[in-house]
Enzyme design. Structure first.
Site, PDB file in Angstrom:
ATOM      1  N   ASP A  28       0.844  -1.201   0.000  1.00  0.00           N
ATOM      2  CA  ASP A  28       0.000   0.000   0.000  1.00  0.00           C
ATOM      3  C   ASP A  28       0.883   1.256   0.000  1.00  0.00           C
ATOM      4  O   ASP A  28       0.586   2.241  -0.671  1.00  0.00           O
ATOM      5  CB  ASP A  28      -0.911  -0.021   1.236  1.00  0.00           C
ATOM      6  CG  ASP A  28      -1.625  -1.358   1.358  1.00  0.00           C
ATOM      7  OD1 ASP A  28      -2.536  -1.603   0.575  1.00  0.00           O
ATOM      8  OD2 ASP A  28      -1.219  -2.166   2.222  1.00  0.00           O
ATOM      9  N   HIS A  59      -4.598  -3.362   6.356  1.00  0.00           N
ATOM     10  CA  HIS A  59      -4.420  -3.614   4.918  1.00  0.00           C
ATOM     11  C   HIS A  59      -5.797  -3.954   4.352  1.00  0.00           C
ATOM     12  O   HIS A  59      -6.130  -5.123   4.093  1.00  0.00           O
ATOM     13  CB  HIS A  59      -3.430  -4.756   4.681  1.00  0.00           C
ATOM     14  CG  HIS A  59      -3.381  -5.161   3.227  1.00  0.00           C
ATOM     15  ND1 HIS A  59      -2.899  -4.336   2.246  1.00  0.00           N
ATOM     16  CD2 HIS A  59      -3.815  -6.267   2.586  1.00  0.00           C
ATOM     17  CE1 HIS A  59      -3.021  -4.925   1.070  1.00  0.00           C
ATOM     18  NE2 HIS A  59      -3.580  -6.103   1.247  1.00  0.00           N
TER      19      HIS A  59
HETATM   20  P1  NAD Z   1      -2.878 -18.203  -4.252  1.00  0.00           P
HETATM   21  O1  NAD Z   1      -4.206 -18.844  -4.019  1.00  0.00           O
HETATM   22  O2  NAD Z   1      -2.345 -18.137  -5.626  1.00  0.00           O
HETATM   23  O3  NAD Z   1      -1.793 -18.967  -3.373  1.00  0.00           O
HETATM   24  C1  NAD Z   1      -2.028 -19.304  -2.059  1.00  0.00           C
HETATM   25  C2  NAD Z   1      -1.277 -20.577  -1.820  1.00  0.00           C
HETATM   26  O4  NAD Z   1      -1.424 -20.887  -0.441  1.00  0.00           O
HETATM   27  C3  NAD Z   1      -1.827 -21.762  -2.620  1.00  0.00           C
HETATM   28  O5  NAD Z   1      -0.768 -22.426  -3.295  1.00  0.00           O
HETATM   29  C4  NAD Z   1      -2.437 -22.637  -1.560  1.00  0.00           C
HETATM   30  O6  NAD Z   1      -2.384 -24.017  -1.876  1.00  0.00           O
HETATM   31  C5  NAD Z   1      -1.567 -22.280  -0.363  1.00  0.00           C
HETATM   32  N1  NAD Z   1      -2.119 -22.634   0.912  1.00  0.00           N
HETATM   33  C6  NAD Z   1      -3.419 -22.675   1.284  1.00  0.00           C
HETATM   34  N2  NAD Z   1      -3.511 -23.091   2.558  1.00  0.00           N
HETATM   35  C7  NAD Z   1      -2.244 -23.264   2.996  1.00  0.00           C
HETATM   36  C8  NAD Z   1      -1.693 -23.701   4.223  1.00  0.00           C
HETATM   37  N3  NAD Z   1      -2.477 -24.033   5.249  1.00  0.00           N
HETATM   38  N4  NAD Z   1      -0.355 -23.789   4.324  1.00  0.00           N
HETATM   39  C9  NAD Z   1       0.437 -23.477   3.287  1.00  0.00           C
HETATM   40  N5  NAD Z   1      -0.024 -23.080   2.098  1.00  0.00           N
HETATM   41  C10 NAD Z   1      -1.354 -22.974   1.955  1.00  0.00           C
HETATM   42  O7  NAD Z   1      -2.939 -16.780  -3.565  1.00  0.00           O
HETATM   43  P2  NAD Z   1      -1.950 -15.541  -3.780  1.00  0.00           P
HETATM   44  O8  NAD Z   1      -2.476 -14.718  -4.869  1.00  0.00           O
HETATM   45  O9  NAD Z   1      -0.550 -16.033  -3.813  1.00  0.00           O
HETATM   46  O10 NAD Z   1      -2.234 -14.697  -2.438  1.00  0.00           O
HETATM   47  C11 NAD Z   1      -1.858 -15.216  -1.187  1.00  0.00           C
HETATM   48  C12 NAD Z   1      -2.433 -14.366  -0.092  1.00  0.00           C
HETATM   49  O11 NAD Z   1      -1.855 -13.074  -0.088  1.00  0.00           O
HETATM   50  C13 NAD Z   1      -3.931 -14.127  -0.182  1.00  0.00           C
HETATM   51  O12 NAD Z   1      -4.481 -14.186   1.116  1.00  0.00           O
HETATM   52  C14 NAD Z   1      -4.037 -12.717  -0.717  1.00  0.00           C
HETATM   53  O13 NAD Z   1      -5.271 -12.127  -0.414  1.00  0.00           O
HETATM   54  C15 NAD Z   1      -2.894 -12.085   0.009  1.00  0.00           C
HETATM   55  N6  NAD Z   1      -2.376 -10.821  -0.509  1.00  0.00           N
HETATM   56  C16 NAD Z   1      -1.929  -9.906   0.385  1.00  0.00           C
HETATM   57  C17 NAD Z   1      -1.377  -8.731  -0.032  1.00  0.00           C
HETATM   58  C18 NAD Z   1      -0.847  -7.725   0.956  1.00  0.00           C
HETATM   59  O14 NAD Z   1      -0.421  -6.651   0.522  1.00  0.00           O
HETATM   60  N7  NAD Z   1      -0.837  -7.977   2.250  1.00  0.00           N
HETATM   61  C19 NAD Z   1      -1.295  -8.466  -1.399  1.00  0.00           C
HETATM   62  C20 NAD Z   1      -1.739  -9.413  -2.294  1.00  0.00           C
HETATM   63  C21 NAD Z   1      -2.280 -10.604  -1.841  1.00  0.00           C
HETATM   64  C1  LMR Z   2      -4.007  -6.451  -2.493  1.00  0.00           C
HETATM   65  O1  LMR Z   2      -3.896  -5.440  -1.777  1.00  0.00           O
HETATM   66  O2  LMR Z   2      -3.640  -6.468  -3.664  1.00  0.00           O
HETATM   67  C2  LMR Z   2      -4.639  -7.699  -1.929  1.00  0.00           C
HETATM   68  O3  LMR Z   2      -4.585  -7.672  -0.537  1.00  0.00           O
HETATM   69  C3  LMR Z   2      -6.032  -7.830  -2.416  1.00  0.00           C
HETATM   70  C4  LMR Z   2      -6.664  -9.071  -1.886  1.00  0.00           C
HETATM   71  O4  LMR Z   2      -7.727  -8.942  -1.250  1.00  0.00           O
HETATM   72  O5  LMR Z   2      -6.100 -10.176  -2.088  1.00  0.00           O
END
Ligand code: NAD
Ligand code: LMR
Length: 332
Positions: free
Chosen positions: A160, A188
């Protein structure tokens, strides 16, 4: 003399962020170009084959800094001896889903992974939670890993922060590296408060306040804020998946600055355990402006908070308190 390798855990390593993140770590973007690493990658059994494919690609890429790869579906094996843990694994929000919908799934994941980290990670392991709801997952991890120092448990709001820098740089048509000291306060989520009241831009005539250069308070107090707040949702709408390359890059920025320090005169935003600074209730993982030195973050103190900002700091704190209550209700 060559440095000893640092063990870095990435959970959810077969997912989209994991796929973008592990090569960055193996290239030294997270910990430095002279820091060897051993990657520990955890995912769940349905993703085991894909995880093995990521491991094969890491081998094929022949990264000179990469001294080993552990790819496993066993949380204990994954957590053993790790110095840095980047918790990406979880259930991502899809288009149209509220972040709260995924709370209960993630609370149980973070409770059990907290125990594995507490028992098996290296002493002083630094933890960054990326998976949403990031602040509250980090809080659950902290609660269920009481022997990990609370200062070592953080969540990602650097994405962010970087988004806010990006918006200012686009608006002013300046290099993003010349913009500094924006702040992301709070959660977030769409209640976060991107604050430019202390931000500045390096110009040939010295550092100038962002407010002076933009000279449009209406834009800064409305469209700029909502654009940053809603950027994650906008990426999901455009890509049908949540942000991945920018999340991975920002996770590297977060750990790099935490471990290696922030540049003089510059702060960054990190979700950290609140201590009552700026009258934010203690006991939340809340995003603050921080500086980092010798592997420790400190909240930047003494910044003036105007009336509009106060309301926005309180609103996002209120949402975090509600998320905390909801998370605890999922535990019982
Ligand atoms: P994704 O679904 O592509 O990958 C998530 C992975 O986690 C998958 O491979 C899944 O099998 C695995 N997984 C599920 N349960 C698990 C467990 N208990 N132990 C280990 N691995 C497990 O998702 P992504 O796009 O890589 O996003 C991951 C996370 O990050 C999401 O929660 C998303 O919302 C979050 N995110 C946060 C931010 C931030 O700025 N904080 C930004 C983008 C995404
Ligand atoms: C982001 O900020 O891109 C993600 O946290 C959005 C989401 O909800 O996975």
């Amino acid at each position: 003399m060559a440095k000893d390798p640092v063990r870095v855990l990435v959970t959810g390593a077969a997912g989209q962020i994991g796929y973008a993140l592990v090569p960055m770590i193996a290239r030294g973007i997270m910990l430095g170009a002279d820091q060897p690493v051993i990657l520990h990658m955890l995912d769940i059994p349905p993703a085991a084959e894909a995880l093995n494919g990521v491991k094969m690609e890491l081998v094929d890429a022949a990264f000179p800094l990469l001294k080993g790869v552990v790819a496993t579906t066993d949380a204990v094996e994954a957590c053993t001896g790790v110095n840095v843990a980047v918790m990406v694994g979880g259930f991502p929000r899809k288009e149209g889903m509220e972040r709260k919908d995924v709370m209960s799934k993630n609370v149980s994941i973070y409770k059990s992974q907290a125990s594995a980290l507490e028992k098996h990670a290296a002493a002083n392991c630094k933890v960054l939670v990326v998976a949403n709801p990031a602040n509250t997952n980090a809080l659950i991890l902290k609660e269920f890993a009481p022997s990990i120092p609370e200062k070592n448990i953080t969540c990602l709001t650097r994405l962010d922060h970087n988004r806010a820098l990006g918006q200012i740089s686009e608006r002013l048509n300046v290099q993003v590296s010349d913009v500094k000291n924006v702040i992301i306060w709070g959660n977030h989520s769409s209640t976060q408060y991107p604050d430019v009241n202390h931000a500045s831009v390096k110009t040939p005539a010295g550092e100038k306040p962002v407010r002076e250069l933009v000279a449009d308070d209406e834009w800064l107090n409305s469209e700029f804020i909502t654009t940053v707040q809603q950027r994650g949702a906008a990426i999901i709408k455009a890509r049908k998946f949540s942000s991945a390359l920018s999340a991975a890059s920002s996770a590297c920025d977060h750990i790099r600055d935490w471990v290696l320090g922030t540049p003089e005169g510059t702060w960054v935003s990190m979700g950290v355990y609140s201590d009552g600074s700026y009258n934010v209730p203690s006991g939340l993982i809340y995003s603050f402006p921080v500086t980092c030195k010798n592997g420790e973050w400190s909240i930047v103190q003494g910044l003036s908070i105007d009336e509009l900002s106060r309301k926005k700091l309180d609103l996002t704190a209120q949402e975090l308190s509600e998320e905390k209550a909801l998370a605890y209700s999922c535990l019982s």
